[in-house]
Design an enzyme around this catalytic site. Structure first.
Site, short mmCIF file in Angstrom:
data_model
loop_
_atom_site.label_atom_id
_atom_site.label_comp_id
_atom_site.label_asym_id
_atom_site.label_seq_id
_atom_site.Cartn_x
_atom_site.Cartn_y
_atom_site.Cartn_z
N ASP A 51 -19.40 -30.60 15.04
CA ASP A 51 -19.33 -29.15 14.91
C ASP A 51 -18.10 -28.65 14.17
OD1 ASP A 51 -17.56 -29.83 16.84
OD2 ASP A 51 -18.13 -28.27 18.25
N GLU A 52 -17.37 -29.51 13.49
CA GLU A 52 -16.25 -28.99 12.70
C GLU A 52 -15.99 -29.90 11.50
OE1 GLU A 52 -12.40 -29.14 14.60
OE2 GLU A 52 -13.19 -30.45 16.16
#
Lengths: 377, 438
Positions: free
Chosen positions: B124-125
């Site tokens: 998620d990043e």
């Protein structure tokens, strides 16, 4: 205990008994080497419950007795001593060692805590120590080093009448050596799975001594112990459980469709050079054809290398196989003849390496089977 | 994320979208409450409600909490039981890793449309270096706004972006921008931005280092920046001291590296009750080996080293590893090694957690498989690849080892722990299962 001894004899005896000692033993006394003097003979013992080693060294004894000292320390000290007679004396809880003007004082451990070494099993026969050592070296390199499959970390000895066969495999390659030996019972049929590292260490030390090597095997396989003795050295080792050892000889193909003959020294150098561009397990590709052999490694994106070398090829179609370079080099190093003969069935099937004379005549007795790498594209 | 909550919440115009982004080519894109956002996207009725994704078993741990849930004090990595106590009205959902992985791929694809220089940090990043995108897409702030817009409209997922001269400042920026925000740290304002922050804001400063620094009187990044290096050394050792000192002045030379891939793949299970039965552990290892191998194959990687992690009832944790003769992505080989390691360990005490990790990863394509002598032409790898295909069509339970049937080791133990991502320097070495708190 007090005695005088030749430096080399002491150093060799201590090195033999201390070589397998554990660095971090379960009980401290197992890190020790036991020295016991009786009748002008020094008996040295080392034991870790798996492997025992003993040596005898002639000494001039002033007083009999025994002492237990750190095996590693004693081995390092005796190895470093100058070439002069060594005086050894047990004084209170110490061992004093004097050689020339060098003097060492080592702490001792209680002798009464030291376990009794196992007796050498019943003698099974003898073998030429030099030949046996060479055979072990040719085979032990194919044994696994990975404890996941303990059975594969052993060398299997097969004693069948006058034939002594040694086999080892780590599942990716298989080495088999057959030599002659002199069994005490001509009809003997027995086998034993010996830890490869122990066997290799033993053979490496006993081989150069030459002469005869006694093989001692506990009669029932349940005993699980093998012994070797040569001169004034002996060792015992626990066996691995080989009850389910696979019938690996069946892995050798019954026939071949192509053969190639390559000089061992030249191919070894080529493979070493070419494999420099890859990781340890990056395959090297060997392309055999009527024009000779091309060895290649590396991919399209990474570093690449290729080199042609002479080879005589006998086959209908060119044959290209990929191998783990170390497996190939191990096999080549074990051939002990000037020529390597590769026998192939097809590219995805195992290839057999065998030693041959300069003229290409196969010298029977040793075979090395190697499974090619499948290159996924 | 968690840390950002402690920081100032007011939007400071000096760091707003209109700030000067000259010399700020680095973007840190961080999805907001990622797992929850994915769940809410398919169940819109949950929008605006407290939602918690996490293990729902007795010992489950929160993986991700929606912002309304965070209002009640729910945090990721908190025991689910505690989250329930804090916020009983929240909707609790078990994690759906395949859905998050799929959503992650769509996010990364959008990021890669902007530049090939994308360094994923986890599901998620990611970091981006958009210096080269100037002519096509515009200035870094414009790229950041475009990415946020595309991810929101095309994927229906919120994210926050930090724009800064360096990676770690960009990461702090996205944290400060959350939720659903954009923050620029102009090159000339890096020190003003950094130095009021607590030392724990720096990469590589965990609780223990922060405590050690606090003991020598260094509480903020500014304290650290202006302290004599000897004082920092006395707290954290010399290697870390130099590094932290550089960071405190905003210096972080690490480039965005798209090649920086996972260094290990792992999976672990916390049992609902401690277990002593080695056969139960064996089933768990088999299931975990299957999971790690499946992920290796899905990501096109092979690994050389297999490790197990065993946490005993008293929280003592033991790790054992072994390097294989040949790299693998085959569950059967990973399991054989893991089981052998476990048997050698033979822990006497009951076991709380079991994990399997594969390290020493390399690409599988073009790679070479070393079959065993006498292995059938279609070996375990082919069987497992076929099972992958079946699982892709019919669901993960379609094909399993027989000993995992009848309830399966993992379905019974519902709390599949998702290892927290390391916050330190090594945070790029993502543990495989560690999607990180979303």
């Amino acid at each position: 205990m007090k005695f005088r001894v030749e430096r080399d004899a002491l150093a060799d005896g201590v090195a033999w008994t201390a070589k397998g000692l554990p660095a971090r033993p379960s009980v401290p006394v197992l890190a020790g080497v036991l020295l016991r003097v009786t009748d002008n003979v020094l008996h040295l013992s080392g034991f870790d419950y798996q492997v025992s080693s003993e040596a005898e060294v002639p000494v001039h004894a002033d007083a009999d007795g025994a002492a237990l000292v750190s095996g590693r320390l004693l081995a390092e000290i005796t190895k470093a001593l100058p070439g002069k007679p060594v005086e050894v004396a047990a004084i209170d809880a110490h061992l004093e060692l004097t050689c020339g003007s060098a003097r060492f004082t080592l702490p001792t451990m209680p002798v009464e805590d030291y376990p009794t070494l196992p007796a050498l099993p019943e003698r099974a026969g003898t073998v030429d120590a030099t030949k046996f050592a060479a055979a072990v070296a040719q085979v032990a390199l194919a044994a696994g080093r990975d404890e996941t499959l303990p059975m594969m970390t052993g060398v299997r000895l097969e004693l069948n009448g006058p034939s002594l066969a040694l086999l080892a495999t780590d599942r990716y390659r298989l080495a088999v050596r057959e030599i002659e030996w002199q069994p005490d019972q001509p009809e003997v049929s027995a086998n034993a799975l010996v830890p490869a590292r122990t066997l290799a260490d033993t053979a490496k030390t006993l081989g150069p001594l030459g002469g005869e090597l006694v093989i001692a095997l506990a009669a029932g396989a349940a005993e699980g112990m093998i012994g070797f003795a040569a001169g004034d050295r002996r060792t015992t080792s626990r066996l691995l459980d080989g009850a389910n050892y696979p019938a690996v000889r069946n892995l050798f193909p019954a026939s071949h469709t192509a053969q190639a003959r390559v000089p061992v020294a030249a191919l070894t150098e080529v493979v070493r050079r070419v494999s420099l561009v890859g990781e340890r397990t990056t395959p090297v590709r060997l392309a055999f054809s009527g024009d000779g052999l091309v060895v290649e490694a590396g991919g399209t994106e990474e570093a690449r290398a290729s080199e042609a070398t002479e080879a005589s090829f006998d086959g209908e179609e060119p044959m290209t196989l990929a191998f783990n370079p170390q497996y190939l080099l191990d096999g080549l190093s074990a051939l002990s003849e000037p020529t390597a003969v590769f026998s192939f069935v097809e590219p995805g099937k195992p290839a057999v390496l065998a030693p041959a004379t300069e003229e290409g005549e196969i010298v029977p007795g040793y075979r090395y089977l190697i499974q090619p790498i499948r290159v996924v594209r | 994320m968690g840390r950002s909550q402690a920081m100032a919440r007011e939007r400071d115009d000096r760091f707003g979208p209109a700030a000067d982004d000259t010399g700020c080519p680095i973007l840190h894109v961080d999805m907001d409450a990622f797992f929850v956002s994915v769940e809410v996207r398919r169940r819109p009725e949950l929008r605006g409600l407290p939602v918690v994704v996490g293990g729902i078993g007795r010992r489950g741990v929160v993986s991700s909490a929606s912002y309304p849930a965070r209002e009640f004090g729910v945090r990721s990595a908190m025991p689910t039981a505690r989250a329930r106590a804090l916020c009983p009205q929240a909707v609790f959902l078990p994690p759906d890793p395949p859905a998050y992985a799929a959503a992650s791929r769509t996010v990364m694809r959008i990021l890669q449309d902007a530049t090939p220089l994308v360094e994923p940090l986890s599901l998620d990043e990611a970091f981006l270096d958009v210096a080269g995108a100037a002519r096509l897409l515009g200035r870094p702030v414009q790229v950041a706004a475009l990415l946020r817009h595309r991810i929101a409209t095309e994927l229906g997922l919120p994210c926050s972006v930090g724009v800064a001269p360096t990676k770690f400042v960009a990461k702090l920026g996205s944290a400060r921008a959350k939720p659903d925000g954009l923050l620029v740290v102009p090159a000339g304002l890096v020190r003003e931005f950094l130095q009021p922050l607590p030392v724990a804001a720096l990469w590589g400063v965990g609780e223990r280092s922060a405590e050690a620094l606090r003991r020598v009187g260094l509480r903020t990044v500014g304290d650290l920046a202006h302290a004599p290096i000897g004082q920092v050394r006395s707290a954290v050792g010399s290697a870390a001291a130099e590094h932290l000192h550089e960071l405190a002045w905003g210096r972080d030379p690490r480039p965005v590296d798209p090649e920086l891939v996972e260094k290990s793949v792992s999976a672990e299970v916390t049992y609902d009750t401690d277990i002593a039965d080695p056969l139960a552990v064996r089933r768990t290892l088999l299931a975990l080996a299957g999971r790690t191998a499946g992920r290796l194959r899905a990501s096109g990687q092979v690994g050389r080293t297999v490790a197990i992690k065993i946490r005993l009832a008293d929280f003592r944790t033991v790790n054992r590893s072994r390097t294989l003769p040949n790299p693998t992505d085959v569950a059967r080989e990973i399991f054989a090694t893991a089981w052998s390691l476990f048997r050698a360990l033979a822990p006497a005490d009951p076991i709380r957690l079991v994990g399997v990790r594969v390290e020493g990863l390399g690409p599988a394509d073009g790679a070479a498989q070393q079959p065993a002598l006498g292995a059938p032409a279609h070996g375990w790898r082919d069987a497992e690849t076929a099972a992958d295909a079946a699982a892709a069509r019919f669901g993960p339970a379609a094909v399993r080892p027989a000993s995992l049937l009848a309830g399966g080791a993992l379905t019974r133990q519902s709390s599949v722990a998702r290892g927290a991502r390391t916050r330190g320097e090594d945070s790029v070495s993502q543990g495989g299962d560690s999607g990180g708190p979303g």
